[in-house]
Each structure stands twice: as structure tokens, then as C-alpha cells.
Design a protein around this motif. Sequence first.
Motif, PDB file in Angstrom:
ATOM      1  N   UNK A  41       0.820  -1.203   0.000  1.00 32.30           N
ATOM      2  CA  UNK A  41       0.000   0.000   0.000  1.00 32.30           C
ATOM      3  C   UNK A  41       0.851   1.248   0.000  1.00 32.30           C
ATOM      4  N   UNK A  42       0.172   2.374   0.178  1.00 28.25           N
ATOM      5  CA  UNK A  42       0.837   3.669   0.240  1.00 28.25           C
ATOM      6  C   UNK A  42       0.614   4.271   1.620  1.00 28.25           C
ATOM      7  N   UNK A  43       1.631   4.923   2.152  1.00 25.50           N
ATOM      8  CA  UNK A  43       1.513   5.633   3.424  1.00 25.50           C
ATOM      9  C   UNK A  43       1.832   7.095   3.159  1.00 25.50           C
ATOM     10  N   UNK A  44       0.905   7.981   3.484  1.00 23.12           N
ATOM     11  CA  UNK A  44       1.064   9.405   3.228  1.00 23.12           C
ATOM     12  C   UNK A  44       2.069  10.016   4.197  1.00 23.12           C
ATOM     13  N   UNK A  45       2.611  11.156   3.804  1.00 27.50           N
ATOM     14  CA  UNK A  45       3.626  11.830   4.609  1.00 27.50           C
ATOM     15  C   UNK A  45       3.070  12.267   5.961  1.00 27.50           C
ATOM     16  N   UNK A  46       1.827  12.747   5.990  1.00 29.02           N
ATOM     17  CA  UNK A  46       1.268  13.178   7.276  1.00 29.02           C
ATOM     18  C   UNK A  46       0.959  11.995   8.184  1.00 29.02           C
ATOM     19  N   UNK A  47       0.725  10.820   7.628  1.00 31.89           N
ATOM     20  CA  UNK A  47       0.545   9.614   8.434  1.00 31.89           C
ATOM     21  C   UNK A  47       1.881   9.208   9.079  1.00 31.89           C
ATOM     22  N   UNK A  48       2.973   9.310   8.333  1.00 37.59           N
ATOM     23  CA  UNK A  48       4.289   8.998   8.885  1.00 37.59           C
ATOM     24  C   UNK A  48       4.603   9.955  10.034  1.00 37.59           C
ATOM     25  N   UNK A  49       4.276  11.222   9.872  1.00 33.20           N
ATOM     26  CA  UNK A  49       4.516  12.210  10.924  1.00 33.20           C
ATOM     27  C   UNK A  49       3.670  11.919  12.160  1.00 33.20           C
ATOM     28  N   UNK A  50       2.416  11.513  11.962  1.00 38.73           N
ATOM     29  CA  UNK A  50       1.552  11.171  13.093  1.00 38.73           C
ATOM     30  C   UNK A  50       2.101   9.955  13.844  1.00 38.73           C
ATOM     31  N   UNK A  51       2.620   8.983  13.112  1.00 40.13           N
ATOM     32  CA  UNK A  51       3.219   7.808  13.741  1.00 40.13           C
ATOM     33  C   UNK A  51       4.470   8.187  14.518  1.00 40.13           C
ATOM     34  N   UNK A  52       5.267   9.078  13.954  1.00 34.73           N
ATOM     35  CA  UNK A  52       6.482   9.521  14.642  1.00 34.73           C
ATOM     36  C   UNK A  52       6.146  10.194  15.969  1.00 34.73           C
ATOM     37  N   UNK A  53       5.143  11.068  15.965  1.00 34.34           N
ATOM     38  CA  UNK A  53       4.747  11.771  17.181  1.00 34.34           C
ATOM     39  C   UNK A  53       4.226  10.783  18.221  1.00 34.34           C
ATOM     40  N   UNK A  54       3.387   9.829  17.794  1.00 29.51           N
ATOM     41  CA  UNK A  54       2.828   8.849  18.726  1.00 29.51           C
ATOM     42  C   UNK A  54       3.933   8.010  19.367  1.00 29.51           C
TER      43      UNK A  54
END
Length: 139
Positions: A41-54
Motif C-alpha cells: 500500500x501507500x503511506x502518506x507523509x502526514x501519516x508517517x509524521x503522526x506515527x512519529x509523534x505517537x
Amino acid sequence: MALMPKRVKHRKVQRGRIKGNATRGNTVAYGEWGLQSLEAGHIAANTIEACRIAATQYVRGEGKLYIRIFPDKPVTARPLETRMGKGKGEPDHWVAVIKPGTILFELTGVGHDAARDCFARVAYKLPLKVRLVARQQTV
């Protein structure tokens, strides 16, 4: 600020198809624990950032987080209520292309329970099925 490349050779790219399993980036290389994708699949840039923060909020300086993916593919979109034709839309956001087996994130400096809890928070934000994997001992 969401991740994106500094410069690219082509502003727009075709959608493509994700075939096969990951042959590179499929082993835990930097940390002790890794989060491995089980589907494509594809993971959007803002999803990666949300994961990093979590993840960083959970470890709170105990461990170190490594991000093994980068969004380098532009996805275009047309404005809403626009008629068909008139060409391809403008770049809207950036995504990382993920094959099954790709290691997405890695953690070091934490125990098994802490890594499992941290990656459970991260997995909730991801659009793919993932699993926790440990680093393999090399001889």
C-alpha cells in the motif's frame, strides 16, 4: 511539517502497481525491534509524521526511534466539482510505496513490552496490517 523530497526529477509520476514482496529494507538494521508491513500500500507523509509523534511521546527519551520509509512519490488530485478532461491534476500530497515485508519503524533501548505497546499505538494510525519483529542475531 510533513516529509517530502527537496527536489525531484519529475513533478508528476504515474500510479504504478505494487508487485511482489520487499527484498530490501526487510530486516531490522538499526534498532532492536521493528514494525514490519504485512500488505502492500501507500503511506502518506502526514501519516508517517503522526506515527512519529505517537511513538516519540510513548518512549519519552528512553529509547530511540528510527523511521525507515520516506515519501518520495507525488500523488496528484483534481479540484472538487471539476469536469472530466483538461489533463492530470496538480501534485496534492506525497506517499511512501510499501511492499509486504518492509520494515517501517525501528525502536532501540526499550524492552519487549514497551516496544509492543509503542508499536500498537503506531499501528492504529497506519492503513496497513503490521507486525512486531525482533532483530535477528548475526554470526
